[in-house]
Enzyme design. Structure first.
Site, PDB file in Angstrom:
ATOM      1  N   LYS A 184       0.849  -1.205   0.000  1.00  0.00           N
ATOM      2  CA  LYS A 184       0.000   0.000   0.000  1.00  0.00           C
ATOM      3  C   LYS A 184       0.876   1.243   0.000  1.00  0.00           C
ATOM      4  O   LYS A 184       1.896   1.277   0.708  1.00  0.00           O
ATOM      5  CB  LYS A 184      -0.893  -0.048   1.250  1.00  0.00           C
ATOM      6  CG  LYS A 184      -1.951   1.039   1.351  1.00  0.00           C
ATOM      7  CD  LYS A 184      -2.816   0.831   2.601  1.00  0.00           C
ATOM      8  CE  LYS A 184      -3.912   1.854   2.762  1.00  0.00           C
ATOM      9  NZ  LYS A 184      -4.738   1.609   3.971  1.00  0.00           N
TER      10      LYS A 184
ATOM     11  N   SER B 229      -9.731   1.584   3.173  1.00  0.00           N
ATOM     12  CA  SER B 229      -8.904   2.392   2.308  1.00  0.00           C
ATOM     13  C   SER B 229      -7.877   1.594   1.503  1.00  0.00           C
ATOM     14  O   SER B 229      -7.342   2.109   0.529  1.00  0.00           O
ATOM     15  CB  SER B 229      -8.176   3.448   3.130  1.00  0.00           C
ATOM     16  OG  SER B 229      -7.285   2.821   4.040  1.00  0.00           O
TER      17      SER B 229
ATOM     18  N   SER C 294      -9.719  -0.892   7.324  1.00  0.00           N
ATOM     19  CA  SER C 294      -9.194  -0.723   5.964  1.00  0.00           C
ATOM     20  C   SER C 294      -8.496  -1.927   5.364  1.00  0.00           C
ATOM     21  O   SER C 294      -8.165  -1.903   4.178  1.00  0.00           O
ATOM     22  CB  SER C 294      -8.247   0.466   5.920  1.00  0.00           C
ATOM     23  OG  SER C 294      -8.987   1.637   5.819  1.00  0.00           O
TER      24      SER C 294
HETATM   25  N1  GLN Z   1     -12.966   3.607   6.641  1.00  0.00           N
HETATM   26  C1  GLN Z   1     -12.376   4.028   7.874  1.00  0.00           C
HETATM   27  C2  GLN Z   1     -12.061   5.496   7.799  1.00  0.00           C
HETATM   28  O1  GLN Z   1     -12.394   6.085   6.830  1.00  0.00           O
HETATM   29  C3  GLN Z   1     -11.191   3.210   8.188  1.00  0.00           C
HETATM   30  C4  GLN Z   1      -9.982   3.633   7.470  1.00  0.00           C
HETATM   31  C5  GLN Z   1      -8.782   2.808   7.819  1.00  0.00           C
HETATM   32  O2  GLN Z   1      -8.883   1.762   8.455  1.00  0.00           O
HETATM   33  N2  GLN Z   1      -7.630   3.312   7.413  1.00  0.00           N
HETATM   34  O3  GLN Z   1     -11.506   6.067   8.658  1.00  0.00           O
END
Ligand code: GLN
Length: 495
Positions: free
Chosen positions: A77, A152, A176
């Site tokens: 990532k 994400s 994420s």
């Molecule tokens: N979807 C969650 C957020 O927007 C989690 C994001 C993540 O785990 N990086 O914060």
């Protein structure tokens, strides 16, 4: 005989040992698939083809020497640092930034013989649940390119689902890894907080962030986790002592395992197909040698509210460093405040700005106690709730997400709806617990559904052996796969 790009890590190892293939053949085969499929999927932000091939030929010359990920292609990532290579966090503000050091996970992967092929797309600074918040365009779900891959870490999940790499790393602050794993029909593991070093992971919410793997199957997941887990003196929150062995007990089954099923699931607002898959999972476990009981989960609604206060508070502080002085983008204006304003105004996307504003608000005097202190108190209650459950249980089973993948564009103008897709994943981050998502079935539209297992802090072992048991019972990979031909056709409904 399977294609080289279909082999598991153990199968690759045998192919190398028998001389059927060399790491160069395998890296070439994957690069070719990326060429053919990633124009549609758009999972990669950077592809290091030459670097990967050079590394593969060096590995071929050295031989395996027992290295656990010898010649295994991996995608990372793009919020994980690799020395001298772009690390954009899918943000314009890091334009031109090249970290002077490798993240600990990158070092460990390469020491173990892995070949890093490229870096994957994400929601800007890992803030989002669909990968639509990337400054470089959305990634598409390999099962249906009109759908989001989740986020994400959507690029990493999509890359594995599209068959472009057998392994990818993501980061999980509120779901994420697990949410995109569920949307893309792959396995995704977030370890106990502190299990994997955060050194070299660009910080979003430091008390919640964890790096973890995406793989096509549970055994590969265990193999990668064994490599990246473990104490790191560069990360003060890293767990000391040796991490548990994961591969050794993987096939031991669920006999005697105490599995907790949440009560009151009829009140959950979830899709019918997710409910069906959850009920099937419960039936599988009831028919197994596991011990099943019902428990009251800590309040999941409170946990999402708590998450969005704590995560944004930490983000607003962590992102203060991007001011045009040290990193990436700098908008030249004549006065200092103007430089900050213009750099941050142009460099950050809308969602990141929303989070910084919300985070600054909940930390500001006058509101701090009402929001931040209260969220910390709620966090303590959630942690206590899980601790009580894990006194009498080894595992909790619940869906990973309320629905299968949604369409690109469907939730982008409604942040609250987007946030709600994390309802089942945020509790594990708040309580620092290990959790995994495994593909359990498909929706009415043929999109993957994921089930989530959670375990007590430190107990990745039990998580993986139960995941392996369910994987065999679901038979997901044998029954379902994306239409790879569609990805290679270049059709994207004019988008
Ligand atoms: N979807 C969650 C957020 O927007 C989690 C994001 C993540 O785990 N990086 O914060």
């Amino acid at each position: 005989m399977k294609d080289l790009t279909e082999l598991s890590i153990a199968e690759l190892d045998r192919a190398y040992a028998s001389g059927r293939a060399s790491p160069v053949d395998v890296v070439e085969a994957y690069l070719d698939l990326i060429d053919r499929r990633d124009e549609v999927v758009r999972s990669f932000l950077h592809i290091f083809g030459d670097r990967a091939l050079e590394r593969a030929s060096a590995l071929a010359a050295e031989g395996s020497n027992g290295r656990p990920l010898y010649g295994v292609p991996v995608a990372v990532k793009d919020n994980i640092c690799m020395r001298g290579l772009p690390t954009s966090c899918a943000s314009r503000i890091l334009e031109g930034y090249r970290p002077p050091y490798d993240a600990t996970v990158v070092e460990r992967l390469e020491e173990a013989g892995a070949v890093i092929i490229g870096k994957t797309n994400l929601d800007e600074f890992a803030m989002g649940s669909s990968t639509e918040n990337s400054a470089f365009g959305a990634t598409r779900n390999p099962w249906n390119p009109d759908c989001a891959p989740g986020g994400s870490s959507g690029g990493s999940a999509a890359a594995v689902a599209a068959g472009l790499v057998p392994v990818a790393l993501g980061s999980d602050t509120g779901g994420s890894i697990r949410q995109p794993a569920a949307f893309c029909g792959v396995a995704g593991l977030k370890g106990t907080y502190g299990r994997v070093s955060r050194y070299g992971l660009v910080a979003f919410a430091s008390s919640l962030d964890q790096i973890g793997p995406f793989t096509r199957n549970i055994e590969d997941c265990a193999r990668v986790m064994e490599v990246i887990a473990g104490h790191d003196p560069h990360d003060a929150t890293s767990i000391t002592g040796s991490p548990p062995p994961l591969i050794a007990g993987l096939e031991s089954g669920v006999r005697g395992l105490k599995v907790a099923i949440p009560k009151g699931t009829e009140k959950w607002e979830i899709g019918e197909d997710v409910r069906k898959s959850f009920d099937e999972t419960v039936d599988i476990l009831k028919g197994s040698e596991a011990d099943i009981s019902e428990v009251d989960l800590p309040d999941v609604d409170a946990s999402i509210a708590c998450y969005y206060i704590l995560a944004n508070a930490e983000a607003s502080s962590n992102l203060a460093r991007y001011d045009g002085v040290k990193y990436g983008l700098r908008k030249d204006v004549k006065n200092l405040v103007g430089m900050y304003e213009q750099t941050r105004g142009e460099g950050f996307g809308e969602e990141v700005k929303r989070r910084i504003l919300l985070g600054t608000y909940v930390l500001s005097s006058g509101y701090y106690d009402a929001y931040y202190t209260k969220a910390q108190q709620v966090k303590a209650l959630i942690c206590d709730g899980f601790e009580a459950i894990f006194k009498g249980s080894d595992l909790i089973v619940l869906p990973t997400t309320p629905t299968a993948a949604f369409r690109i564009g469907e939730k982008i103008d409604d942040p609250i709806a987007m946030y709600l897709s994390d309802i089942f994943t945020t509790p594990a981050n708040i309580a620092g617990l290990p959790a995994i998502s495994i593909p359990s079935g498909v929706s009415d539209d043929g999109l993957p559904i994921g089930m989530q297992l959670m375990a007590a802090a430190g107990n990745e072992q039990v998580l993986l052996l139960a995941a392996r048991f369910l994987e065999k019972r679901y038979g997901f990979c044998e029954k379902h796969q994306p239409d790879f031909g569609r990805l290679e056709g270049g059709e994207r409904d004019g988008k």
